[in-house]
Scaffold this motif. Structure first.
Motif, PDB file in Angstrom:
ATOM      1  N   ASP A 286      14.574   2.178   1.422  1.00 40.18           N
ATOM      2  CA  ASP A 286      14.144   2.741   2.705  1.00 40.18           C
ATOM      3  C   ASP A 286      12.732   2.278   3.056  1.00 40.18           C
ATOM      4  N   LEU A 287      11.882   2.234   2.045  1.00 38.33           N
ATOM      5  CA  LEU A 287      10.492   1.822   2.299  1.00 38.33           C
ATOM      6  C   LEU A 287      10.464   0.432   2.937  1.00 38.33           C
TER       7      LEU A 287
ATOM      8  N   ALA B 264      10.827   6.959  12.312  1.00 40.36           N
ATOM      9  CA  ALA B 264       9.856   8.059  12.496  1.00 40.36           C
ATOM     10  C   ALA B 264       9.747   8.896  11.218  1.00 40.36           C
ATOM     11  N   ARG B 265      10.893   9.118  10.534  1.00 42.47           N
ATOM     12  CA  ARG B 265      10.859   9.882   9.271  1.00 42.47           C
ATOM     13  C   ARG B 265      10.031   9.144   8.220  1.00 42.47           C
ATOM     14  N   GLY B 266      10.211   7.819   8.177  1.00 45.00           N
ATOM     15  CA  GLY B 266       9.435   7.023   7.219  1.00 45.00           C
ATOM     16  C   GLY B 266       7.947   7.130   7.510  1.00 45.00           C
ATOM     17  N   LYS B 267       7.612   6.986   8.803  1.00 42.22           N
ATOM     18  CA  LYS B 267       6.194   7.015   9.193  1.00 42.22           C
ATOM     19  C   LYS B 267       5.568   8.391   8.966  1.00 42.22           C
ATOM     20  N   ALA B 268       6.404   9.416   8.965  1.00 43.60           N
ATOM     21  CA  ALA B 268       5.880  10.786   8.793  1.00 43.60           C
ATOM     22  C   ALA B 268       5.587  11.116   7.329  1.00 43.60           C
ATOM     23  N   ARG B 269       6.000  10.259   6.429  1.00 41.96           N
ATOM     24  CA  ARG B 269       5.759  10.554   5.012  1.00 41.96           C
ATOM     25  C   ARG B 269       4.251  10.499   4.727  1.00 41.96           C
ATOM     26  N   PRO B 270       3.730  11.466   4.000  1.00 35.60           N
ATOM     27  CA  PRO B 270       2.283  11.478   3.730  1.00 35.60           C
ATOM     28  C   PRO B 270       1.801  10.166   3.098  1.00 35.60           C
TER      29      PRO B 270
ATOM     30  N   ARG C 262       0.850  -1.202   0.000  1.00 33.04           N
ATOM     31  CA  ARG C 262       0.000   0.000   0.000  1.00 33.04           C
ATOM     32  C   ARG C 262       0.884   1.251   0.000  1.00 33.04           C
ATOM     33  N   TRP C 263       1.924   1.217   0.849  1.00 32.37           N
ATOM     34  CA  TRP C 263       2.798   2.389   0.982  1.00 32.37           C
ATOM     35  C   TRP C 263       3.478   2.698  -0.359  1.00 32.37           C
TER      36      TRP C 263
END
Ligand code: GTB
Length: 221
Positions: free
Chosen positions: A168-169, A195-201, A29-30
């Motif tokens: 990275d994903l 946290a940076r990954g999770k913050a991606r829209p 999904r991401w």
């Protein structure tokens, strides 16, 4: 005029984590959200997943699968790679940088994920065994070895090799499985990386869509 093909993925109708991003449809999904590709989701119960129709799609009778026209894929890593190959945004154009990003995809799945899965299996299946308390630190220390090495390599960079990539994903997706263990907190730069990954829209949209399956609330994306 040819209509654009909307891929369909499969996901759990009910996931043990209640749709909190741990089942492997999340990474697919991401990836789809990152490249802006709309998709449909076919939810399957455990019984439906084990039935012959799904077995035709997935030899190991698991989720996720990916169907696009007459192409059917399984294995989350292969699906993310396919999405990254066919769309701009998840792999660099430069051939060497692209090869390195693909290397990180394999590193996430082949080097980092196996010891992390071992921990999940130990906690889920072996908690009642007399040797569990002795084995647990061994399993955790194997993870620490890999996290330590990854932490050194990442240093103070935002992403593993230049711009955010499919490497990275997948790496963030794999590390997320440690969230409840507390082990990741021992590596502040890796915690910040996740946290940076999770913050991606795109991550947020994917997370909301997976969670909506369980809450019944429509996702915002
Ligand atoms: N290598 C395959 C891939 O990457 O696609 C592995 C696929 C896989 O393990 N799928 C799991 C599955 O279908 C769901 S994701 N299992 C059923 C079976 O094997 O019979 C694993 C998962 C599910 C839920 C949580 N959770 O709730 O915390 C975590 C991980």
């Amino acid at each position: 005029m040819t209509l654009p093909m909307i891929p369909t993925i499969t996901a759990f109708e009910r996931s043990p984590d209640g749709g909190k991003g741990l089942a492997r449809d999340m990474r697919v999904r991401w990836a789809l959200e990152e490249v802006g590709q709309p998709y449909e989701v076919r939810l399957v119960s455990f019984t439906e997943m084990k039935a012959s129709a799904h077995r035709t799609l997935h030899p190991f009778v698991q989720i996720p699968t990916y169907e696009e026209g007459d192409l059917a894929l399984f294995e989350s890593g292969a699906i993310v790679f396919h999405i990254a190959e066919r769309n701009a945004g998840l792999l660099p154009d430069d051939a060497n940088a692209r090869a390195r990003a693909i290397t990180w995809m394999f590193a996430a799945l082949n080097t980092m994920e196996p010891p992390i899965i071992d921990l999940g299996i130990a906690r889920l299946m072996e908690g009642d065994k007399p040797w569990f308390e002795q084995r647990l630190p061994v399993v955790e220390d194997r993870i620490r070895i890999r996290l330590g090495e990854l932490s050194v390599r990442l240093g103070d960079a935002d992403w593993l090799d230049g711009a955010f990539s499919a490497g990275d994903l997948l790496m963030v997706s794999v590390l997320l499985r440690l969230s409840r263990s507390g082990i990741l907190d021992e590596y502040p730069n890796l915690s910040a990386y996740v946290a940076r990954g999770k913050a991606r829209p795109a991550y947020q949209r994917a997370f909301d869509a997976q969670l909506a399956v369980f809450t019944g609330k429509p996702s915002s994306g």
